[in-house]
Design a protein around this motif. Structure first.
Motif, mmCIF file in Angstrom:
data_model
loop_
_atom_site.group_PDB
_atom_site.id
_atom_site.type_symbol
_atom_site.label_atom_id
_atom_site.label_comp_id
_atom_site.label_asym_id
_atom_site.label_seq_id
_atom_site.Cartn_x
_atom_site.Cartn_y
_atom_site.Cartn_z
ATOM 1 N N SER A 12 0.729 -1.411 0.050
ATOM 2 C CA SER A 12 0.054 -0.080 0.000
ATOM 3 C C SER A 12 0.871 1.101 -0.021
ATOM 4 O O SER A 12 2.014 1.207 0.488
ATOM 5 C CB SER A 12 -0.962 -0.097 1.206
ATOM 6 N N ARG A 13 0.380 2.291 -0.487
ATOM 7 C CA ARG A 13 0.983 3.713 -0.687
ATOM 8 C C ARG A 13 0.865 4.367 0.767
ATOM 9 O O ARG A 13 0.079 5.461 0.740
ATOM 10 C CB ARG A 13 0.617 4.242 -1.703
ATOM 11 N N VAL A 14 1.531 3.932 1.714
ATOM 12 C CA VAL A 14 1.674 4.359 3.063
ATOM 13 C C VAL A 14 2.868 4.584 3.591
ATOM 14 O O VAL A 14 3.882 3.672 3.449
ATOM 15 C CB VAL A 14 0.634 3.603 3.976
ATOM 16 N N GLN A 69 -1.940 11.394 -4.312
ATOM 17 C CA GLN A 69 -1.255 10.516 -3.636
ATOM 18 C C GLN A 69 0.135 10.970 -2.911
ATOM 19 O O GLN A 69 0.378 12.126 -3.316
ATOM 20 C CB GLN A 69 -0.533 9.385 -4.682
ATOM 21 N N ARG A 98 -0.654 9.065 4.020
ATOM 22 C CA ARG A 98 -1.653 8.301 2.879
ATOM 23 C C ARG A 98 -2.029 9.458 1.637
ATOM 24 O O ARG A 98 -2.141 10.364 2.031
ATOM 25 C CB ARG A 98 -2.464 7.456 3.439
#
Length: 78
Positions: free
Chosen positions: A2-4, A30, A11
């Motif tokens: 995930s894009r975290v 993003q 996020r």
């Protein structure tokens, strides 16, 4: 994956794309995440982390160990 951000938890943000005629459509803003291999001096090893560029600037200023400790993150578990 995930894009975290693994340190700050940053996020994606919900936003609107607004056209010239003011028609709004939903979009995701993003987080600017980078995969980096950072040296952790206290642990005497390299850590491969996915961190935001804002976190990278703070790591450069304070150091990885101090910054992670201020966020309450145990780097031994990463």
């Amino acid at each position: 994956m995930s894009r975290v951000c693994q340190l700050t938890g940053t996020r994606a943000n919900n936003g609107m794309a607004v056209s010239h005629s003011h028609i709004r459509t939903k979009k995701l803003q993003q987080a600017n995440l980078q995969q980096r291999r950072l040296w952790w001096a206290e642990g005497n090893r390299w850590l491969k982390l996915r961190v935001s560029t804002r976190a990278l600037k703070t790591i450069q200023k304070k150091g990885l160990g101090v910054y992670a400790k201020s966020l309450g993150i145990d780097l031994n578990k990463i």
